[in-house]
Structure formats: structure tokens, C-alpha cells
Design a protein around this motif. Structure first.
Motif, PDB file in Angstrom:
ATOM      1  N   ALA A 244      75.339  22.372  56.232  1.00 37.11           N
ATOM      2  CA  ALA A 244      76.097  21.399  55.458  1.00 37.11           C
ATOM      3  C   ALA A 244      76.020  21.703  53.964  1.00 37.11           C
ATOM      4  O   ALA A 244      77.001  21.600  53.230  1.00 37.11           O
ATOM      5  N   TRP A 245      74.839  22.101  53.530  1.00 30.90           N
ATOM      6  CA  TRP A 245      74.652  22.459  52.108  1.00 30.90           C
ATOM      7  C   TRP A 245      75.509  23.665  51.728  1.00 30.90           C
ATOM      8  O   TRP A 245      76.152  23.672  50.691  1.00 30.90           O
ATOM      9  N   ASP A 246      75.482  24.687  52.579  1.00 32.07           N
ATOM     10  CA  ASP A 246      76.281  25.872  52.306  1.00 32.07           C
ATOM     11  C   ASP A 246      77.775  25.565  52.346  1.00 32.07           C
ATOM     12  O   ASP A 246      78.581  26.278  51.732  1.00 32.07           O
ATOM     13  N   SER A 247      78.157  24.515  53.087  1.00 30.88           N
ATOM     14  CA  SER A 247      79.568  24.140  53.168  1.00 30.88           C
ATOM     15  C   SER A 247      80.013  23.315  51.968  1.00 30.88           C
ATOM     16  O   SER A 247      81.196  22.968  51.866  1.00 30.88           O
ATOM     17  N   GLY A 248      79.098  22.966  51.076  1.00 28.94           N
ATOM     18  CA  GLY A 248      79.460  22.225  49.870  1.00 28.94           C
ATOM     19  C   GLY A 248      79.150  20.752  49.917  1.00 28.94           C
ATOM     20  O   GLY A 248      79.438  20.031  48.959  1.00 28.94           O
ATOM     21  N   LEU A 249      78.542  20.265  51.006  1.00 29.09           N
ATOM     22  CA  LEU A 249      78.203  18.844  51.087  1.00 29.09           C
ATOM     23  C   LEU A 249      76.949  18.579  50.267  1.00 29.09           C
ATOM     24  O   LEU A 249      75.943  19.278  50.404  1.00 29.09           O
ATOM     25  N   ARG A 250      76.966  17.570  49.411  1.00 29.60           N
ATOM     26  CA  ARG A 250      75.830  17.206  48.599  1.00 29.60           C
ATOM     27  C   ARG A 250      75.416  15.745  48.792  1.00 29.60           C
ATOM     28  O   ARG A 250      74.301  15.372  48.484  1.00 29.60           O
ATOM     29  N   ASP A 251      76.327  14.907  49.263  1.00 23.92           N
ATOM     30  CA  ASP A 251      76.007  13.500  49.472  1.00 23.92           C
ATOM     31  C   ASP A 251      75.074  13.358  50.677  1.00 23.92           C
ATOM     32  O   ASP A 251      75.386  13.863  51.768  1.00 23.92           O
ATOM     33  N   PRO A 252      73.923  12.707  50.512  1.00 32.11           N
ATOM     34  CA  PRO A 252      72.975  12.598  51.638  1.00 32.11           C
ATOM     35  C   PRO A 252      73.580  11.938  52.866  1.00 32.11           C
ATOM     36  O   PRO A 252      73.298  12.344  53.999  1.00 32.11           O
ATOM     37  N   ALA A 254      76.725  11.910  53.807  1.00 35.30           N
ATOM     38  CA  ALA A 254      77.655  12.831  54.457  1.00 35.30           C
ATOM     39  C   ALA A 254      76.907  13.931  55.197  1.00 35.30           C
ATOM     40  O   ALA A 254      77.287  14.335  56.296  1.00 35.30           O
ATOM     41  N   VAL A 255      75.814  14.409  54.597  1.00 34.74           N
ATOM     42  CA  VAL A 255      75.026  15.434  55.266  1.00 34.74           C
ATOM     43  C   VAL A 255      74.396  14.881  56.535  1.00 34.74           C
ATOM     44  O   VAL A 255      74.368  15.545  57.580  1.00 34.74           O
ATOM     45  N   ARG A 256      73.871  13.662  56.465  1.00 33.83           N
ATOM     46  CA  ARG A 256      73.252  13.057  57.660  1.00 33.83           C
ATOM     47  C   ARG A 256      74.288  12.858  58.768  1.00 33.83           C
ATOM     48  O   ARG A 256      74.001  13.069  59.961  1.00 33.83           O
ATOM     49  N   LYS A 257      75.489  12.470  58.395  1.00 32.62           N
ATOM     50  CA  LYS A 257      76.542  12.291  59.394  1.00 32.62           C
ATOM     51  C   LYS A 257      76.877  13.617  60.063  1.00 32.62           C
ATOM     52  O   LYS A 257      77.045  13.691  61.292  1.00 32.62           O
ATOM     53  N   TYR A 258      76.928  14.693  59.239  1.00 30.62           N
ATOM     54  CA  TYR A 258      77.225  16.014  59.807  1.00 30.62           C
ATOM     55  C   TYR A 258      76.103  16.472  60.747  1.00 30.62           C
ATOM     56  O   TYR A 258      76.369  17.004  61.829  1.00 30.62           O
ATOM     57  N   VAL A 259      74.851  16.256  60.335  1.00 30.62           N
ATOM     58  CA  VAL A 259      73.724  16.659  61.180  1.00 30.62           C
ATOM     59  C   VAL A 259      73.726  15.883  62.484  1.00 30.62           C
ATOM     60  O   VAL A 259      73.466  16.434  63.566  1.00 30.62           O
ATOM     61  N   SER A 260      74.037  14.584  62.426  1.00 33.11           N
ATOM     62  CA  SER A 260      74.083  13.775  63.651  1.00 33.11           C
ATOM     63  C   SER A 260      75.158  14.280  64.605  1.00 33.11           C
ATOM     64  O   SER A 260      74.949  14.356  65.823  1.00 33.11           O
ATOM     65  N   GLU A 261      76.322  14.635  64.055  1.00 30.87           N
ATOM     66  CA  GLU A 261      77.395  15.148  64.906  1.00 30.87           C
ATOM     67  C   GLU A 261      77.016  16.511  65.491  1.00 30.87           C
ATOM     68  O   GLU A 261      77.324  16.804  66.651  1.00 30.87           O
ATOM     69  N   ALA A 262      76.308  17.361  64.685  1.00 32.97           N
ATOM     70  CA  ALA A 262      75.955  18.690  65.175  1.00 32.97           C
ATOM     71  C   ALA A 262      74.909  18.627  66.278  1.00 32.97           C
ATOM     72  O   ALA A 262      74.914  19.443  67.203  1.00 32.97           O
ATOM     73  N   GLN A 263      74.012  17.641  66.209  1.00 27.64           N
ATOM     74  CA  GLN A 263      72.933  17.556  67.190  1.00 27.64           C
ATOM     75  C   GLN A 263      73.231  16.573  68.318  1.00 27.64           C
ATOM     76  O   GLN A 263      72.517  16.550  69.314  1.00 27.64           O
ATOM     77  N   GLY A 264      74.273  15.765  68.157  1.00 23.91           N
ATOM     78  CA  GLY A 264      74.608  14.805  69.209  1.00 23.91           C
ATOM     79  C   GLY A 264      73.669  13.614  69.253  1.00 23.91           C
ATOM     80  O   GLY A 264      73.611  12.910  70.265  1.00 23.91           O
ATOM     81  N   ALA A 266      71.381  10.644  66.396  1.00 20.51           N
ATOM     82  CA  ALA A 266      71.195  10.193  65.018  1.00 20.51           C
ATOM     83  C   ALA A 266      70.092  10.987  64.342  1.00 20.51           C
ATOM     84  O   ALA A 266      68.994  11.126  64.885  1.00 20.51           O
ATOM     85  N   ALA A 267      70.382  11.525  63.172  1.00 20.42           N
ATOM     86  CA  ALA A 267      69.398  12.309  62.432  1.00 20.42           C
ATOM     87  C   ALA A 267      68.534  11.381  61.588  1.00 20.42           C
ATOM     88  O   ALA A 267      69.046  10.440  60.976  1.00 20.42           O
ATOM     89  N   PRO A 268      67.219  11.610  61.521  1.00 18.84           N
ATOM     90  CA  PRO A 268      66.337  10.768  60.685  1.00 18.84           C
ATOM     91  C   PRO A 268      66.700  10.931  59.207  1.00 18.84           C
ATOM     92  O   PRO A 268      66.715  12.051  58.696  1.00 18.84           O
ATOM     93  N   PRO A 269      66.960   9.842  58.495  1.00 22.01           N
ATOM     94  CA  PRO A 269      67.328   9.970  57.066  1.00 22.01           C
ATOM     95  C   PRO A 269      66.229  10.616  56.227  1.00 22.01           C
ATOM     96  O   PRO A 269      66.518  11.405  55.337  1.00 22.01           O
ATOM     97  N   ASP A 270      64.945  10.271  56.517  1.00 24.10           N
ATOM     98  CA  ASP A 270      63.853  10.844  55.713  1.00 24.10           C
ATOM     99  C   ASP A 270      63.794  12.360  55.857  1.00 24.10           C
ATOM    100  O   ASP A 270      63.571  13.092  54.886  1.00 24.10           O
ATOM    101  N   THR A 271      63.980  12.838  57.082  1.00 23.64           N
ATOM    102  CA  THR A 271      63.926  14.285  57.305  1.00 23.64           C
ATOM    103  C   THR A 271      65.072  14.992  56.598  1.00 23.64           C
ATOM    104  O   THR A 271      64.882  16.038  55.953  1.00 23.64           O
ATOM    105  N   VAL A 272      66.270  14.407  56.686  1.00 24.94           N
ATOM    106  CA  VAL A 272      67.435  15.005  56.022  1.00 24.94           C
ATOM    107  C   VAL A 272      67.235  15.026  54.513  1.00 24.94           C
ATOM    108  O   VAL A 272      67.500  16.031  53.839  1.00 24.94           O
ATOM    109  N   ASN A 273      66.738  13.914  53.964  1.00 22.39           N
ATOM    110  CA  ASN A 273      66.531  13.853  52.514  1.00 22.39           C
ATOM    111  C   ASN A 273      65.471  14.861  52.060  1.00 22.39           C
ATOM    112  O   ASN A 273      65.573  15.454  50.980  1.00 22.39           O
TER     113      ASN A 273
END
Length: 283
Positions: A244-252, A254-264, A266-273
Motif C-alpha cells: 500500500a505504501w509503495d502504491s502511494g497510500l499514506r492515510d492510515p 486507507a492503508v488499513r482498509k487495503y490490508v483488510s481486503e488483501a488478507q480477507g 480486519a487488520a489490527p490498527p495498532d499493527t498497521v500504524n
């Protein structure tokens, strides 16, 4: 001025049949002999006397205190092994004093601890002399320990060159910088181990695909009806955040939403941050 003869080698040209090569040649050279450093000789002698005195004190104290402990029905090997702790305690403090001889603030604690261990050693030697009906001998043995400690302190004070206030601050700052580098290296290694364990736990808890999937329904245009549909390759939270970072996403969010979709899931917010902070720090 005294001199001594030294044998040395040098490269010289040598020609045979018109061909010149460099060969080694020995020659004698008279070099001056430096005068004896009597200060260093005297200091070495003083250190040797202190070392011999410490050895005698260790033997005397260990023998006296070991005999005192044996009287309590303790096995001799255990008693004499424990007796060495009295002398070794204040001698270890003496070694720490030597290492901190250029830092008056750091030398206070080992010096104070050394005095405490020395007092315990002297008291035990005196108690042994009193129980053995020879208090005078016990006092003499205690004085030997105090004398060895005093000689060492005198030699240490002579060897430790005092530093002016500004130089002392400079040394403290440099020591703090190096200590911080060592501490950060240890913390980074610890974080790497914890992060590896966390990734392993996430991979273990992640829902695995069915090991024996049902064959896909054959289609009319399929050349082979037995071809199976491969499950998508699962990605870790860290890999998904980096994508997500390499794709230009910087908003936490938006990144968490992308990670959740990629893993199927919910991604932990603390881990993503945390991963985002690491990427921002390394950018």
C-alpha cells in the motif's frame, strides 16, 4: 648516547646478463637506545607488590574464614568456596574502580561497595581469631586486608590522571553516545525477534485453504476439466502495508482498509500504524 646494532634488509638492484632485478640485502644500522623509564619501572614494581599482597590476603582470609565456617559442620569444600566470596567481593570492586579511574562519578559506587565487602572480610577474620582463642592473630589478619586495600587505593590514585571539568563533560557525552548506540542495537535486535514471532503467530492463526479442494465445475470451453482453481497467496500484514505504501497510500485508514481486503479479515490498527511509522522513519 648509547646505541645498538640492528640487522635490517633493503631492496637493491642487481644486474645479471643485462637484466636488472631487485634483491634483498642485509645491512647494519646503529640506532639510539632510549633511556630507562624509571617511572614506569617503579609503577610496575608497585603494582607487583600490590598483586603479591592481594594474593597473600586472599590465602589468609580464605583459610581463616573457611576454618570458621567448617566449625558449623559445613563440608570443607563448600566452606572454603564460600570463604573466597569475602575477599573476591571487594577485589572485584577494586577492578571496577580501576576501569572507572577517569570518572569520579562512576568510581564512587564500586569504591563504597568495596569498603563494605572489606569490612565484612575483616570482621569475619577477627571473629575467627576470637573463636580460636587468638584474637590478636585475627586482628593482624584483618589489618593485612586493610593494608592491601590501602596500597591499591594509593597506586590507583597515582595512576588516575585527573581530568578538567570540560574534558570530563566531553568524555561523559561521548560515553553516552556510544552507550546509546549499543542500547539501540540491542533494542532493534529485540524488536526484530518480537516482530518475527508476531508474524509467525499471525501466519499460524491465519485461516488456511482447504487441503483437498473440490474440482472446479468443467466449462464448455475448458480444455481440461480436471484443472483446479489455486487459492490466492496470503500476504502478511507487513507485506500488505508495504504494498500500500509503495502504491502511494499514506492515510492510515486507507492503508488499513487495503490490508483488510488483501488478507480477507480486519487488520489490527495498532499493527498497521506501527508498520507505517517504520516506513516513514526509513523514508
Amino acid at each position: 648516547m648509547r646505541t645498538r646494532t640492528e640487522r635490517r634488509e633493503r631492496l637493491v638492484p642487481h644486474t645479471v646478463d643485462g637484466e636488472t632485478l631487485l634483491v634483498t640485502e642485509e645491512y647494519a644500522l646503529e640506532v639510539p637506545v632510549p633511556p630507562r623509564d624509571w617511572d614506569h619501572i617503579v609503577l610496575t614494581g608497585a603494582l607487583a607488590v600490590v598483586a603479591i599482597g592481594l594474593g597473600i590476603v586472599i590465602v589468609w582470609s580464605t583459610s581463616s574464614i573457611g576454618d570458621l565456617l567448617v566449625r558449623t559442620d559445613v563440608l570443607k569444600p563448600i566452606a572454603y568456596a564460600a570463604a573466597t566470596g569475602f575477599s573476591l567481593g571487594w577485589m572485584v570492586c577494586m577492578a571496577l574502580e580501576w576501569l572507572a579511574r577517569y570518572d569520579p562519578a562512576r568510581i564512587k559506587r564500586p569504591r563504597t561497595a568495596g569498603h563494605v565487602f572489606l569490612a565484612a572480610d575483616m570482621a569475619a577474620v577477627c571473629v575467627h581469631g576470637w573463636i580460636a582463642d587468638s584474637l590478636k592473630v585475627g586482628i593482624i589478619g584483618a589489618v593485612l586486608s586493610a593494608g592491601a586495600k590501602g596500597l591499591y587505593t594509593l597506586v590507583l590514585d597515582h595512576q588516575a590522571a585527573p581530568l578538567d571539568a570540560r574534558t570530563q563533560q566531553w568524555v561523559a557525552i561521548k560515553r553516552g553516545e556510544v552507550g546509546s548506540r549499543l542500547a539501540l542495537g540491542a533494542v532493534r535486535r529485540q524488536l526484530t525477534r518480537v516482530e518475527s514471532r508476531a508474524a509467525a503467530e499471525e501466519a499460524a492463526l491465519r485461516t488456511a485453504p482447504d487441503p483437498d479442494p473440490d474440482p472446479a465445475d468443467p466449462s464448455e470451453g475448458s480444455p481440461d476439466a480436471t484443472v483446479l482453481t489455486l487459492p490466492p497467496i496470503a500476504v502478511t500484514t507487513k507485506d500488505a502495508v508495504r504494498i500500500a505504501w509503495d502504491s502511494g497510500l499514506r492515510d492510515p485508514e486507507a492503508v488499513r482498509k487495503y490490508v483488510s481486503e488483501a488478507q480477507g479479515r480486519a487488520a489490527p490498527p495498532d499493527t498497521v500504524n506501527r508498520y507505517l511509522r517504520d516506513l516513514k522513519a526509513g523514508a
